[in-house]
Design a protein around this motif. Structure first.
Motif, mmCIF file in Angstrom:
data_model
loop_
_atom_site.group_PDB
_atom_site.id
_atom_site.type_symbol
_atom_site.label_atom_id
_atom_site.label_comp_id
_atom_site.label_asym_id
_atom_site.label_seq_id
_atom_site.Cartn_x
_atom_site.Cartn_y
_atom_site.Cartn_z
ATOM 1 N N ASP A 55 0.846 -1.295 -0.043
ATOM 2 C CA ASP A 55 -0.016 -0.167 0.063
ATOM 3 C C ASP A 55 0.991 1.208 0.067
ATOM 4 N N PHE A 56 1.279 1.596 -1.140
ATOM 5 C CA PHE A 56 2.056 2.910 -1.188
ATOM 6 C C PHE A 56 1.746 4.259 -0.749
ATOM 7 N N THR A 57 0.353 4.341 -0.587
ATOM 8 C CA THR A 57 -0.125 5.754 0.031
ATOM 9 C C THR A 57 0.406 5.635 1.558
ATOM 10 N N GLU A 58 -0.275 4.467 2.283
ATOM 11 C CA GLU A 58 0.180 4.174 3.722
ATOM 12 C C GLU A 58 1.712 4.187 3.874
ATOM 13 N N SER A 59 2.413 3.542 3.044
ATOM 14 C CA SER A 59 3.945 3.349 3.107
ATOM 15 C C SER A 59 4.487 4.985 3.245
ATOM 16 N N ILE A 60 4.065 5.801 2.027
ATOM 17 C CA ILE A 60 4.546 7.008 2.019
ATOM 18 C C ILE A 60 4.391 7.858 3.258
ATOM 19 N N ARG A 61 3.194 7.680 3.762
ATOM 20 C CA ARG A 61 2.754 8.441 4.874
ATOM 21 C C ARG A 61 3.685 7.882 6.332
ATOM 22 N N ASN A 62 3.835 6.603 6.300
ATOM 23 C CA ASN A 62 4.973 6.049 7.206
ATOM 24 C C ASN A 62 6.127 6.679 6.987
ATOM 25 N N ALA A 63 6.740 6.746 5.929
ATOM 26 C CA ALA A 63 7.991 7.287 5.915
ATOM 27 C C ALA A 63 8.240 8.803 6.144
ATOM 28 N N GLN A 64 7.122 9.459 6.076
ATOM 29 C CA GLN A 64 6.969 11.259 6.258
ATOM 30 C C GLN A 64 7.015 11.325 7.688
ATOM 31 N N ILE A 65 6.269 10.344 8.484
ATOM 32 C CA ILE A 65 6.135 10.429 9.874
ATOM 33 C C ILE A 65 7.493 9.971 10.751
ATOM 34 N N ASN A 66 8.016 8.998 10.063
ATOM 35 C CA ASN A 66 9.327 8.384 10.678
ATOM 36 C C ASN A 66 10.513 9.166 10.206
ATOM 37 N N HIS A 67 10.419 9.964 9.290
ATOM 38 C CA HIS A 67 11.933 10.553 8.570
ATOM 39 C C HIS A 67 11.895 11.900 8.417
ATOM 40 N N GLY A 68 10.463 12.709 8.459
ATOM 41 C CA GLY A 68 10.317 13.802 8.247
ATOM 42 C C GLY A 68 10.381 14.232 6.707
ATOM 43 N N ILE A 69 9.805 15.175 6.146
ATOM 44 C CA ILE A 69 9.678 15.733 4.996
ATOM 45 C C ILE A 69 10.986 15.910 4.387
ATOM 46 N N ASP A 70 11.625 16.804 5.287
ATOM 47 C CA ASP A 70 12.984 17.357 4.708
ATOM 48 C C ASP A 70 13.844 16.454 4.253
ATOM 49 N N SER A 71 14.059 15.428 5.020
ATOM 50 C CA SER A 71 15.104 14.047 4.660
ATOM 51 C C SER A 71 14.195 13.020 4.307
ATOM 52 N N PHE A 72 13.191 13.108 3.289
ATOM 53 C CA PHE A 72 12.601 11.835 3.210
ATOM 54 C C PHE A 72 13.342 10.935 2.449
ATOM 55 N N ARG A 73 12.902 9.776 3.111
ATOM 56 C CA ARG A 73 13.384 8.396 2.339
ATOM 57 C C ARG A 73 12.520 7.308 2.842
ATOM 58 N N MET A 74 12.744 6.205 2.222
ATOM 59 C CA MET A 74 11.572 4.907 2.435
ATOM 60 C C MET A 74 12.405 3.729 2.834
ATOM 61 N N GLN A 75 12.275 3.232 3.860
ATOM 62 C CA GLN A 75 13.178 1.994 4.330
ATOM 63 C C GLN A 75 12.053 0.940 4.455
ATOM 64 N N GLU A 76 12.592 -0.344 4.590
ATOM 65 C CA GLU A 76 11.804 -1.572 4.768
ATOM 66 C C GLU A 76 10.682 -1.374 5.894
ATOM 67 N N ASP A 77 11.169 -0.881 6.965
ATOM 68 C CA ASP A 77 9.966 -0.601 8.012
ATOM 69 C C ASP A 77 8.917 0.039 7.785
ATOM 70 N N ASP A 78 8.887 0.791 6.856
ATOM 71 C CA ASP A 78 8.139 1.804 6.561
ATOM 72 C C ASP A 78 7.121 1.443 5.543
ATOM 73 N N LEU A 79 7.335 0.025 4.968
ATOM 74 C CA LEU A 79 6.199 -0.465 3.970
ATOM 75 C C LEU A 79 5.148 -1.003 4.911
ATOM 76 N N SER A 80 4.088 -0.888 4.320
ATOM 77 C CA SER A 80 2.685 -1.392 4.709
ATOM 78 C C SER A 80 2.184 -2.114 3.637
#
Length: 365
Positions: free
Chosen positions: A140-165
């Motif tokens: 679920d990319f929408t939920e995964s991107i949301r998790n990445a924003q919460i976990n890492h912030g918008i300024d240093s956006f990145r997506m890791q395995e733990d962010d994937l839903s």
């Protein structure tokens, strides 16, 4: 002076009007006569003479008039023919369903309920964290991107395995069934009518699927020298022909139909009373009615094995008691890993119903 007319209570009537009582019998006769209204009415008149079905107040002529007025019969004045209508065809199917399945108690068995999540086609509102082995399609990319924003912030956006839903889908136990009916000449040989019970089962099964499992599919294939599909509405008119038994053609057509069906569960029901005796090679028919011909049998076995690879189980309902025929069916069933029932004409419907319903309680991934 207008009043009430009292008659002796007959518990067998179950409160039905005279028209409804006669209609039940008429529906049964239409099945036996393959939808021939004239022949059915002749039988009605004969039965009326012998068992006094009508009385002085309601005669057979009144019954015919009511059939026309209520939409069960239509008359072609130019040809002088009386035919049954789609309303009657549906009535025959309902009558067959009530006759075969009506005595069984209502239960939740057979409902399309499966609480196992998996790769199905109905989206589950719940999500979970990614696990090794999950497919990309499940993310679920929408939920995964949301998790990445919460976990890492918008300024240093990145997506890791733990962010994937992962959004799972629920498996739906929908089934595509092909019912094969043998219409070779042996289905009416030796004074035993085997085609009528087969038609009744087909009509009952089609009505059951239509009313209880609307997302299932049922295709009906008849096979003699050749095989061809028929519509449910054609079942009352189905007749046996001067045919041999080309089981191979029936199986090939059934497999072709199921390949085009999208439901995850697929199965073949085959009603037959004899051995395969025919093949079509090019434009020529290869026939042998004496014993089991290895050329024909080997083709049947090959198709049974192919169905096994395609995960299409074949359930054979054999209306015959010959030991060598039963041995062939057993070998055919072992090759497919399917099932076989050696059913009598009086319990054919119960066998098929129980097998169909028990399959509904299984989830096949």
């Amino acid at each position: 002076m207008q009043g009430f007319h009292f008659t002796r209570f007959d518990p067998s009537e179950n409160g039905k009007t005279k028209f409804d009582q006669l209609l039940d019998l008429f529906m049964q006769l239409l099945t036996y006569t393959s939808g021939d209204v004239s022949e059915s009415m002749q039988w009605m008149n004969e039965l009326d003479k012998k068992y006094q079905l009508t009385d002085g107040e309601y005669g057979m002529g009144d019954f015919i008039d009511d059939l026309k007025q209520k939409g069960y019969l239509t008359e072609d004045n130019e040809k002088g023919e009386i035919k049954i209508t789609p309303k009657t065809e549906q009535g025959i199917r309902k009558s067959s369903l009530e006759e075969i399945f009506g005595k069984l108690k209502k239960s939740k068995q057979g409902d399309h309920q499966s609480f196992k999540p998996g790769q199905g086609d109905e989206i589950n509102p719940e999500t979970r964290q990614y696990r090794f082995g999950d497919m990309i399609e499940q993310i679920d990319f929408t939920e995964s991107i949301r998790n990445a924003q919460i976990n890492h912030g918008i300024d240093s956006f990145r997506m890791q395995e733990d962010d994937l839903s992962i959004r799972e889908t629920d498996f739906k136990a929908q089934t595509s069934t092909v019912l094969m009916i043998d219409i070779s000449h042996s289905m009416i040989l030796y004074g035993e009518d085997r085609i009528t019970p087969a038609k009744k089962v087909a009509m009952a099964l089609s009505e059951l699927i239509k009313t209880r499992y609307p997302k299932d599919t049922l295709d009906i294939v008849v096979f003699g020298n050749d095989a061809w599909p028929i519509e449910v509405k054609d079942l009352p008119y189905l007749q046996v022909g001067p045919y041999h038994t080309n089981t191979v053609a029936g199986l090939e057509l059934a497999m072709d139909i199921l390949r085009r069906r999208k439901n995850p569960n697929k199965q073949i029901f085959m009603i037959t009373d004899g051995k395969p005796t025919c093949l079509k090679i090019g434009k020529r028919y290869y026939k042998n009615s004496f014993g089991l011909d290895r050329k024909v049998v080997n083709r049947c076995m090959n198709l049974a094995a192919q169905c096994k690879k395609l995960k299409i189980p074949i359930t054979t309902f054999m209306i015959a008691t010959d030991p060598y025929l039963q041995k062939f069916v057993q070998e055919f069933t072992e090759m497919n890993h399917g099932k076989a029932f050696f059913a009598g004409l009086d319990n054919l419907g119960a066998f098929i119903f129980r097998d169909f319903e028990s399959g509904k309680r299984k989830t096949v991934f």
